[in-house]
Design a protein around this motif. Structure first.
Motif, PDB file in Angstrom:
ATOM      1  N   PRO A   9      -0.878  17.585  12.290  1.00  0.00           N
ATOM      2  CA  PRO A   9      -0.424  17.899  10.921  1.00  0.00           C
ATOM      3  C   PRO A   9      -1.481  17.586   9.857  1.00  0.00           C
ATOM      4  O   PRO A   9      -1.598  18.312   8.870  1.00  0.00           O
ATOM      5  CB  PRO A   9       0.813  17.006  10.735  1.00  0.00           C
ATOM      6  CG  PRO A   9       1.285  16.709  12.113  1.00  0.00           C
ATOM      7  CD  PRO A   9       0.061  16.693  12.973  1.00  0.00           C
ATOM      8  N   ILE A  10      -2.236  16.531  10.055  1.00  0.00           N
ATOM      9  CA  ILE A  10      -3.289  16.196   9.094  1.00  0.00           C
ATOM     10  C   ILE A  10      -4.379  17.257   9.126  1.00  0.00           C
ATOM     11  O   ILE A  10      -4.862  17.698   8.077  1.00  0.00           O
ATOM     12  CB  ILE A  10      -3.867  14.790   9.392  1.00  0.00           C
ATOM     13  CG1 ILE A  10      -2.796  13.742   9.154  1.00  0.00           C
ATOM     14  CG2 ILE A  10      -5.096  14.515   8.533  1.00  0.00           C
ATOM     15  CD1 ILE A  10      -3.189  12.344   9.561  1.00  0.00           C
ATOM     16  N   MET A  11      -4.751  17.687  10.325  1.00  0.00           N
ATOM     17  CA  MET A  11      -5.767  18.739  10.425  1.00  0.00           C
ATOM     18  C   MET A  11      -5.268  20.035   9.793  1.00  0.00           C
ATOM     19  O   MET A  11      -6.025  20.738   9.117  1.00  0.00           O
ATOM     20  CB  MET A  11      -6.147  18.981  11.889  1.00  0.00           C
ATOM     21  CG  MET A  11      -6.991  17.868  12.488  1.00  0.00           C
ATOM     22  SD  MET A  11      -7.618  18.236  14.134  1.00  0.00           S
ATOM     23  CE  MET A  11      -6.132  18.190  15.104  1.00  0.00           C
TER      24      MET A  11
ATOM     25  N   LEU B 208      -0.743   4.557  11.080  1.00  0.00           N
ATOM     26  CA  LEU B 208      -0.148   3.371  11.692  1.00  0.00           C
ATOM     27  C   LEU B 208       0.438   3.679  13.070  1.00  0.00           C
ATOM     28  O   LEU B 208       0.318   2.881  14.003  1.00  0.00           O
ATOM     29  CB  LEU B 208       0.921   2.776  10.783  1.00  0.00           C
ATOM     30  CG  LEU B 208       0.405   2.167   9.492  1.00  0.00           C
ATOM     31  CD1 LEU B 208       1.568   1.721   8.613  1.00  0.00           C
ATOM     32  CD2 LEU B 208      -0.526   1.011   9.789  1.00  0.00           C
ATOM     33  N   LYS B 209       1.064   4.834  13.196  1.00  0.00           N
ATOM     34  CA  LYS B 209       1.586   5.232  14.506  1.00  0.00           C
ATOM     35  C   LYS B 209       0.450   5.388  15.509  1.00  0.00           C
ATOM     36  O   LYS B 209       0.570   4.967  16.661  1.00  0.00           O
ATOM     37  CB  LYS B 209       2.365   6.543  14.403  1.00  0.00           C
ATOM     38  CG  LYS B 209       3.722   6.401  13.784  1.00  0.00           C
ATOM     39  CD  LYS B 209       4.431   7.751  13.720  1.00  0.00           C
ATOM     40  CE  LYS B 209       5.737   7.655  12.987  1.00  0.00           C
ATOM     41  NZ  LYS B 209       6.408   8.960  12.894  1.00  0.00           N
ATOM     42  N   ALA B 210      -0.641   5.970  15.073  1.00  0.00           N
ATOM     43  CA  ALA B 210      -1.789   6.157  15.960  1.00  0.00           C
ATOM     44  C   ALA B 210      -2.354   4.809  16.411  1.00  0.00           C
ATOM     45  O   ALA B 210      -2.667   4.620  17.591  1.00  0.00           O
ATOM     46  CB  ALA B 210      -2.871   6.981  15.269  1.00  0.00           C
TER      47      ALA B 210
ATOM     48  N   ALA C  62       2.988   9.541   3.987  1.00  0.00           N
ATOM     49  CA  ALA C  62       3.103  10.130   5.330  1.00  0.00           C
ATOM     50  C   ALA C  62       1.788   9.999   6.098  1.00  0.00           C
ATOM     51  O   ALA C  62       1.795   9.781   7.312  1.00  0.00           O
ATOM     52  CB  ALA C  62       3.509  11.586   5.231  1.00  0.00           C
ATOM     53  N   TYR C  63       0.677  10.108   5.389  1.00  0.00           N
ATOM     54  CA  TYR C  63      -0.618   9.987   6.057  1.00  0.00           C
ATOM     55  C   TYR C  63      -0.842   8.572   6.591  1.00  0.00           C
ATOM     56  O   TYR C  63      -1.346   8.383   7.694  1.00  0.00           O
ATOM     57  CB  TYR C  63      -1.752  10.380   5.115  1.00  0.00           C
ATOM     58  CG  TYR C  63      -1.684  11.819   4.703  1.00  0.00           C
ATOM     59  CD1 TYR C  63      -1.782  12.834   5.646  1.00  0.00           C
ATOM     60  CD2 TYR C  63      -1.493  12.174   3.376  1.00  0.00           C
ATOM     61  CE1 TYR C  63      -1.707  14.167   5.280  1.00  0.00           C
ATOM     62  CE2 TYR C  63      -1.419  13.500   2.999  1.00  0.00           C
ATOM     63  CZ  TYR C  63      -1.532  14.489   3.962  1.00  0.00           C
ATOM     64  OH  TYR C  63      -1.446  15.804   3.601  1.00  0.00           O
TER      65      TYR C  63
ATOM     66  N   LEU D 138       0.824  -1.202   0.000  1.00  0.00           N
ATOM     67  CA  LEU D 138       0.000   0.000   0.000  1.00  0.00           C
ATOM     68  C   LEU D 138       0.864   1.260   0.000  1.00  0.00           C
ATOM     69  O   LEU D 138       0.544   2.243  -0.659  1.00  0.00           O
ATOM     70  CB  LEU D 138      -0.939  -0.012   1.206  1.00  0.00           C
ATOM     71  CG  LEU D 138      -1.989   1.070   1.291  1.00  0.00           C
ATOM     72  CD1 LEU D 138      -2.891   1.054   0.064  1.00  0.00           C
ATOM     73  CD2 LEU D 138      -2.827   0.893   2.541  1.00  0.00           C
ATOM     74  N   MET D 139       1.972   1.223   0.703  1.00  0.00           N
ATOM     75  CA  MET D 139       2.889   2.368   0.741  1.00  0.00           C
ATOM     76  C   MET D 139       3.448   2.660  -0.644  1.00  0.00           C
ATOM     77  O   MET D 139       3.593   3.820  -1.025  1.00  0.00           O
ATOM     78  CB  MET D 139       4.048   2.102   1.699  1.00  0.00           C
ATOM     79  CG  MET D 139       3.639   2.040   3.124  1.00  0.00           C
ATOM     80  SD  MET D 139       3.915   3.600   3.897  1.00  0.00           S
ATOM     81  CE  MET D 139       3.978   3.103   5.573  1.00  0.00           C
ATOM     82  N   GLU D 140       3.764   1.589  -1.391  1.00  0.00           N
ATOM     83  CA  GLU D 140       4.271   1.785  -2.747  1.00  0.00           C
ATOM     84  C   GLU D 140       3.220   2.458  -3.624  1.00  0.00           C
ATOM     85  O   GLU D 140       3.540   3.318  -4.442  1.00  0.00           O
ATOM     86  CB  GLU D 140       4.686   0.449  -3.354  1.00  0.00           C
ATOM     87  CG  GLU D 140       5.975  -0.093  -2.807  1.00  0.00           C
ATOM     88  CD  GLU D 140       6.354  -1.418  -3.440  1.00  0.00           C
ATOM     89  OE1 GLU D 140       6.005  -1.638  -4.622  1.00  0.00           O
ATOM     90  OE2 GLU D 140       6.984  -2.222  -2.757  1.00  0.00           O
ATOM     91  N   LEU D 141       1.970   2.055  -3.458  1.00  0.00           N
ATOM     92  CA  LEU D 141       0.888   2.651  -4.237  1.00  0.00           C
ATOM     93  C   LEU D 141       0.691   4.132  -3.890  1.00  0.00           C
ATOM     94  O   LEU D 141       0.384   4.942  -4.761  1.00  0.00           O
ATOM     95  CB  LEU D 141      -0.425   1.911  -4.012  1.00  0.00           C
ATOM     96  CG  LEU D 141      -0.535   0.519  -4.620  1.00  0.00           C
ATOM     97  CD1 LEU D 141      -1.830  -0.148  -4.162  1.00  0.00           C
ATOM     98  CD2 LEU D 141      -0.485   0.586  -6.128  1.00  0.00           C
ATOM     99  N   LEU D 142       0.860   4.463  -2.629  1.00  0.00           N
ATOM    100  CA  LEU D 142       0.626   5.837  -2.189  1.00  0.00           C
ATOM    101  C   LEU D 142       1.718   6.801  -2.634  1.00  0.00           C
ATOM    102  O   LEU D 142       1.465   7.988  -2.817  1.00  0.00           O
ATOM    103  CB  LEU D 142       0.479   5.894  -0.670  1.00  0.00           C
ATOM    104  CG  LEU D 142      -0.809   5.314  -0.120  1.00  0.00           C
ATOM    105  CD1 LEU D 142      -0.764   5.290   1.396  1.00  0.00           C
ATOM    106  CD2 LEU D 142      -2.000   6.115  -0.594  1.00  0.00           C
TER     107      LEU D 142
END
Length: 128
Positions: free
Chosen positions: A114-116, A72-74, A66-67, A57-61
């Protein structure tokens, strides 16, 4: 099938811990912690399959990964703090367990800032 094994392990550990705690509270607590770590080990073994899917999925993004990393960290913070708070509460440290949960919630909130901020930038760019 593995879910049944883990569920049975949990029940056996709880029953043994109840019996042992009546005579030796310390050993009951240690037995409980050992059971928690066994189940946690089973969880970690399953995470490898999830990691492979997430790498794809990371490769696709591409640039937008970063989002996903923040998400994942959350999730990791949430799982870790819930696990720790549960151990605290099981051993009679209810206030400590609640504080661990509050710390996890604040940590997730800080990760989301940061997302907000980027979302607000996008919204403001359309309105101006």
């Amino acid at each position: 099938m593995e879910a049944i094994k883990i569920a049975l392990l949990g029940i056996v550990v709880v029953l043994l811990a109840i019996v042992v705690r009546q005579k030796e509270p310390v050993f009951g607590t240690l037995l409980s912690l050992a059971g928690c770590f066994l189940v946690f080990g089973a969880i970690i073994s399953r995470v490898s399959a999830v990691v492979i899917l997430l790498e794809d999925l990371m490769e696709l993004l591409g640039e937008q990964r970063a989002y996903l990393l923040l998400l994942l960290k959350a999730v990791g913070i949430t799982m870790l703090t819930e696990f720790s708070a549960g151990i605290c509460k099981e051993n009679g440290l209810v206030a400590m367990g609640d504080l661990v949960r509050i710390f996890g919630k604040i940590s997730v909130l800080l990760l989301g800032i940061p997302i907000m901020a980027s979302l607000l930038e996008v919204i403001l760019s359309f309105s101006l």
